[in-house]
Design an enzyme around this catalytic site. Structure first.
Site, PDB file in Angstrom:
ATOM      1  N   LYS A   1       0.814  -1.212   0.000  1.00  0.00           N
ATOM      2  CA  LYS A   1       0.000   0.000   0.000  1.00  0.00           C
ATOM      3  C   LYS A   1       0.849   1.264   0.000  1.00  0.00           C
ATOM      4  CE  LYS A   1      -0.796   0.449   4.996  1.00  0.00           C
ATOM      5  NZ  LYS A   1      -1.820   0.554   6.051  1.00  0.00           N
ATOM      6  N   ASP A   2       2.165   1.144   0.277  1.00  0.00           N
ATOM      7  CA  ASP A   2       3.063   2.299   0.244  1.00  0.00           C
ATOM      8  C   ASP A   2       3.571   2.607  -1.153  1.00  0.00           C
ATOM      9  OD1 ASP A   2       2.857   2.663   2.978  1.00  0.00           O
ATOM     10  OD2 ASP A   2       4.707   1.564   3.435  1.00  0.00           O
TER      11      ASP A   2
ATOM     12  N   ARG B   1      -7.924   8.061   3.804  1.00  0.00           N
ATOM     13  CA  ARG B   1      -9.010   7.101   3.597  1.00  0.00           C
ATOM     14  C   ARG B   1      -9.681   6.776   4.930  1.00  0.00           C
ATOM     15  NH1 ARG B   1      -9.177   1.871   4.793  1.00  0.00           N
ATOM     16  NH2 ARG B   1      -6.950   1.968   5.262  1.00  0.00           N
ATOM     17  N   ARG B   2      -8.872   6.436   5.936  1.00  0.00           N
ATOM     18  CA  ARG B   2      -9.452   6.113   7.235  1.00  0.00           C
ATOM     19  C   ARG B   2     -10.181   7.310   7.826  1.00  0.00           C
ATOM     20  NH1 ARG B   2      -3.936   3.172   8.837  1.00  0.00           N
ATOM     21  NH2 ARG B   2      -4.387   1.077   8.053  1.00  0.00           N
TER      22      ARG B   2
ATOM     23  N   ARG C   1       1.175  10.487  12.851  1.00  0.00           N
ATOM     24  CA  ARG C   1       2.266   9.860  12.116  1.00  0.00           C
ATOM     25  C   ARG C   1       3.109   9.005  13.054  1.00  0.00           C
ATOM     26  NH1 ARG C   1       4.577  12.025   7.853  1.00  0.00           N
ATOM     27  NH2 ARG C   1       5.582   9.994   7.835  1.00  0.00           N
TER      28      ARG C   1
ATOM     29  N   ARG D   1       2.695   5.136  17.549  1.00  0.00           N
ATOM     30  CA  ARG D   1       1.279   5.494  17.622  1.00  0.00           C
ATOM     31  C   ARG D   1       0.612   4.903  18.860  1.00  0.00           C
ATOM     32  NH1 ARG D   1      -0.792   5.286  11.275  1.00  0.00           N
ATOM     33  NH2 ARG D   1       1.262   5.659  10.375  1.00  0.00           N
TER      34      ARG D   1
ATOM     35  N   CYS E   1      -1.591  10.370  -2.093  1.00  0.00           N
ATOM     36  CA  CYS E   1      -1.944  10.556  -0.683  1.00  0.00           C
ATOM     37  C   CYS E   1      -2.939  11.686  -0.485  1.00  0.00           C
ATOM     38  CB  CYS E   1      -0.687  10.804   0.127  1.00  0.00           C
ATOM     39  SG  CYS E   1       0.255   9.296   0.422  1.00  0.00           S
TER      40      CYS E   1
END
Length: 311
Positions: free
Chosen positions: A86-87, A134-135, A152, A158, A245
């Site tokens: 996904k990156d 998206r989230r 981040r 996190r 992004c």
């Protein structure tokens, strides 16, 4: 494969990235009968790892997590690169190719609450942290009252911020937690049908120099054909939409025998507008079906919808 030259695997330096690189190494060892000493894990720092105080959309997008690693590939300082799929930007640099994918992990996102277990239980106006547009957009559709902040850092960072009370909850990919042996941190598992994942989420990919027979042979032995076919389709969907992004995009393809099913979604960053499509067909048409799904969304949403993303 019994060559004696060292096989250098490039990766970012987070615990998750290293876990993924070691998984690739272990699978290569098993597939080719090679000892651990035949490999070197080369840790590379990327701009995405160094810049922690701003959203990725403000400083260059997905390429921030891959540029230095891809430069090392092109210059011959490493032989293979391991990435979270996904990156990856929709286009890889000339001279490089995504040659293999490991079997895909669980694609779902999870919510991790500090004092409550579910998103629905969060108090009015609670602060929730996420670095993903998206989230954030999907969460705003569920709970427009929440105070969403950029969050981040790697998984451990996190979780530490959450424990310190900087936010009341955060969202992470279940796949990463499972690879770190930290699945128990999740307090709510989000259904992929209503909270669809990012394109490529849960899949580890291998990048190498295009046409390199040695690395092609190495990677081919551990490539998962189903994951490869699905990821090729999801990336094609993203490419049609010119995903970056700045664009909240979700995509989830699945294979059941020779049948391919695809769910695609686009949202505005504030979550107020959403368009989605479901499409199904034969496995051999997966890429074309995903591209068609993207074109349907473009036609349905209209050009103005996409222009709004860029402002």
């Amino acid at each position: 494969m019994t060559g004696t030259s060292l096989i250098r695997i490039g990766t970012r330096g987070s615990r998750l990235a290293l876990a993924q690189a070691h998984e690739v190494r272990d699978r290569l060892m098993a597939a080719h009968g090679l000892p651990a000493e035949a490999f070197e894990i080369v840790v590379l720092s990327t701009a995405g790892d160094r810049i922690q105080d701003r959203p990725l959309s403000e400083v260059g997008g997905k390429g921030l997590f891959t540029q230095e690693i891809e430069e090392s590939l092109l210059e011959g300082r490493i032989d293979l690169a391991v990435h979270s799929s996904k990156d990856m930007a929709t286009q890889v640099p000339d001279g490089l190719a995504l040659t293999a994918y490991l079997p895909r992990e669980d694609v779902r996102d999870v919510f991790i609450g500090r004092r409550v277990e579910t998103i629905a239980d969060l108090p009015l106006g609670a602060r929730v942290g996420s670095a993903s547009l998206r989230r954030q957009a999907l969460l705003r559709r569920l709970r427009p009252d929440l105070d969403l902040v950029i969050f981040r850092g790697n998984v451990q960072t996190r979780l530490a911020k959450l424990a310190a009370g900087e936010v009341e909850g955060t969202l992470l990919a279940l796949a990463g937690l499972k690879r770190l042996g930290n699945e128990a941190a999740a307090t709510e598992f989000l259904d992929a049908a209503s909270f669809p994942p990012a394109p490529g989420q849960g899949a580890i990919c291998i990048e190498a120099r295009a046409g390199d027979a040695r690395t092609d042979a190495l990677a081919a032995a551990i490539d998962d054909a189903d994951t490869h076919a699905v990821l090729k389709a999801e990336r094609a969907f993203l490419a049609v939409l010119d995903g970056s992004c700045r664009t909240p995009i979700a995509a989830h393809g699945t294979l059941n025998g020779d049948r391919f099913r695809f769910h695609g979604m686009i949202l505005t960053p504030d979550g107020t507008r959403m368009h989605e499509t479901h499409i199904e067909g034969e496995r051999g048409e997966a890429k074309e079906l995903a591209e068609d799904a993207a074109l349907r969304l473009v036609a349905e949403a209209g050009a103005a919808f996409f222009e709004d993303w860029k402002r």
